[in-house]
Design a protein around this motif. Sequence first.
Motif, PDB file in Angstrom:
ATOM      1  N   VAL A  64     -13.570  -2.765 -34.519  1.00  0.00           N
ATOM      2  CA  VAL A  64     -12.189  -2.650 -34.972  1.00  0.00           C
ATOM      3  C   VAL A  64     -11.918  -3.484 -36.218  1.00  0.00           C
ATOM      4  N   GLU A  99      -5.292   3.391 -45.015  1.00  0.00           N
ATOM      5  CA  GLU A  99      -4.701   3.557 -43.693  1.00  0.00           C
ATOM      6  C   GLU A  99      -5.454   2.776 -42.622  1.00  0.00           C
ATOM      7  N   GLY A 100      -6.607   2.205 -42.973  1.00  0.00           N
ATOM      8  CA  GLY A 100      -7.404   1.483 -41.991  1.00  0.00           C
ATOM      9  C   GLY A 100      -7.955   2.389 -40.913  1.00  0.00           C
ATOM     10  N   LYS A 101      -8.422   3.574 -41.319  1.00  0.00           N
ATOM     11  CA  LYS A 101      -8.857   4.578 -40.355  1.00  0.00           C
ATOM     12  C   LYS A 101     -10.196   5.155 -40.776  1.00  0.00           C
ATOM     13  N   GLU A 117     -12.498   8.609 -39.740  1.00  0.00           N
ATOM     14  CA  GLU A 117     -12.566   9.854 -38.977  1.00  0.00           C
ATOM     15  C   GLU A 117     -14.025  10.270 -38.850  1.00  0.00           C
ATOM     16  N   TYR A 130      -8.873   4.168 -35.177  1.00  0.00           N
ATOM     17  CA  TYR A 130      -7.975   3.194 -35.799  1.00  0.00           C
ATOM     18  C   TYR A 130      -7.118   2.555 -34.719  1.00  0.00           C
ATOM     19  N   GLU A 167      -3.328   1.604 -33.542  1.00  0.00           N
ATOM     20  CA  GLU A 167      -1.925   1.899 -33.785  1.00  0.00           C
ATOM     21  C   GLU A 167      -1.110   0.639 -33.607  1.00  0.00           C
TER      22      GLU A 167
END
Length: 139
Positions: free
Chosen positions: A65, A105-107, A109, A130, A132
């Motif tokens: 994370v 966005e710190g994501k 996929e 990610y 939330e």
Amino acid sequence: MEQNDNLPFLGKGWGFPPTFNWETNTVNMLEGLEDVKSSLDIILKTITGERVMQPTFGCNLQPFVFESMNVPTIALMERTIMEALINHEPRIIVEKISSEVFQLEGKVEFTVEYRVIITNTRYNYVFPFYIEEATNLVR
């Protein structure tokens, strides 16, 4: 040959989270390809060791994370996903896992390309990874 995603081999099971049909007093069940997709989602969202009776079940992505999203980290995450799906979803063959990083966005996929064994049909599954924020709190 006509494609049938609801072959008995693909199974039937509860969705997650479970939903109920109050008119018939039954649990809503998922069948075929929808059951497979739900299974992939459950595997990837479960932390390894979270299930007491099945301590090896899941995909341990939680330690990543707060890691920097560089090439070695992404490769290790892809390998973690590949091993979890190979070990816990016998109805598919994972062909390829690719990733796309959204730094702002710190994501990340992950796109999993897989083939259902019995039908030899190819599918894609996109898993967004990610955290939330807790911004939608009920007061």
